[in-house]
Write an enzyme that holds these catalytic residues in place. Structure first.
Site, PDB file in Angstrom:
ATOM      1  N   SER A  84       0.828  -1.202   0.000  1.00  0.00           N
ATOM      2  CA  SER A  84       0.000   0.000   0.000  1.00  0.00           C
ATOM      3  C   SER A  84       0.873   1.267   0.000  1.00  0.00           C
ATOM      4  CB  SER A  84      -0.950  -0.046   1.204  1.00  0.00           C
ATOM      5  OG  SER A  84      -1.952   0.927   1.112  1.00  0.00           O
ATOM      6  N   ASP A 209      -9.182  -5.776  -4.301  1.00  0.00           N
ATOM      7  CA  ASP A 209      -8.833  -4.624  -3.469  1.00  0.00           C
ATOM      8  C   ASP A 209      -9.849  -3.506  -3.679  1.00  0.00           C
ATOM      9  OD1 ASP A 209      -7.618  -2.477  -2.149  1.00  0.00           O
ATOM     10  OD2 ASP A 209      -5.609  -3.080  -2.747  1.00  0.00           O
ATOM     11  N   HIS A 237      -7.411  -5.887   0.129  1.00  0.00           N
ATOM     12  CA  HIS A 237      -6.261  -4.994   0.286  1.00  0.00           C
ATOM     13  C   HIS A 237      -5.207  -5.564   1.233  1.00  0.00           C
ATOM     14  CE1 HIS A 237      -4.148  -1.212  -0.065  1.00  0.00           C
ATOM     15  NE2 HIS A 237      -4.119  -1.057   1.251  1.00  0.00           N
TER      16      HIS A 237
END
Length: 259
Positions: A84, A209, A237
């Site tokens: 991320s 995601d 995610h």
């Protein structure tokens, strides 16, 4: 086989509002395969004692990772793995220590290029991703720099956007462990072909995601092509929770290729 495996070292870098704790399932699996693994707590994250009010730049935020990279012996290279927002921390480490990175792995991560300023990726994300803050909290913490804010992810957002396919107990761990993460204007970073651009990159796509949608992941790959792309089907995610085995298998394949 174990002899050459032990020569490789994974350094795992978390995303916003997370900490080294988010790798608790993956880390022992990589270690059981014979690899050394370091999970980093970035500044004001996890059990790092720095206060969020003292984090004013991405350099500040990534400092614990940069300290690890600086401490490596001259002949030592690591496999950098970023998740991320951790992708930007990876890019900083690659820019400053390209000779110490064997390969960089971006897991549904923000991945800048060398043509634009690093804020370009965030500008594009705002244009291409429909933002729904739900119960997240945005707070300014430096009155002299009102553009610097922190974000604390709320339990509803965690459940519906990050962990919707992950085990319930991992969602509960996140609710108990979340700390505010910095939202920084990122006006100081420009990555070069000689630094960041010289390191081989691999991207791991998570197709379910809801934070960094697959369309934006694929756009980043098209914008800055990588050596190889892995796709983990059914991963939200947080693939370290929702698809731990598949993520571990992908990382081991990458490490085996670069052993």
């Amino acid at each position: 086989m174990a002899e050459y495996m032990n020569q490789n070292h994974f350094v795992l870098v978390h995303g916003s509002n997370l900490g080294a704790w988010c790798w608790y399932k993956l880390k022992p699996w990589l270690q059981a395969a014979g690899y050394r693994v370091t999970a980093v707590d970035l500044a004001a994250s996890g059990i790092n004692m720095k206060a969020i009010q003292d984090v004013h730049t991405f350099q500040d935020y990534a400092e614990p990772l940069l300290e690890i990279m600086a401490s490596l012996p001259p002949n030592k290279k690591v496999i950098l793995v970023g998740h991320s927002l951790g992708g930007l921390s990876l890019a900083l480490a690659m820019e400053k220590f390209p000779e110490k990175v064997l390969v960089a792995v971006f897991i549904t991560a923000f991945m800048p290029d060398t043509r634009h300023h690093s804020s370009y990726i965030f500008d594009q994300s705002r244009e291409r991703i429909k933002l729904d803050l739900q119960d997240n909290q945005l707070l300014a913490y430096d009155e002299s720099k009102p553009s610097i804010k922190s974000i604390r992810l709320g339990p509803e957002y965690l459940a519906s956007k990050l962990y919707q396919l992950s085990p319930t107990e991992d969602l509960e761990l996140a609710k108990m462990s979340v700390r505010p993460g910095p939202l920084l204007p990122d006006e100081e970073n420009k990555f070069t072909d000689e630094g960041y651009g010289s390191v081989e990159r691999v991207y791991i796509v998570c197709d379910k995601d809801r934070v960094v949608p697959i369309e934006f992941q694929l756009w980043m790959i098209e914008n800055n092509p990588v050596r190889r792309v892995f796709v983990i089907k059914g991963a939200d995610h947080m693939p370290m929770f929702s698809k731990t085995y598949e993520l571990c298998d992908s990382l081991l394949e990458i490490a085996h290729k670069h052993a």
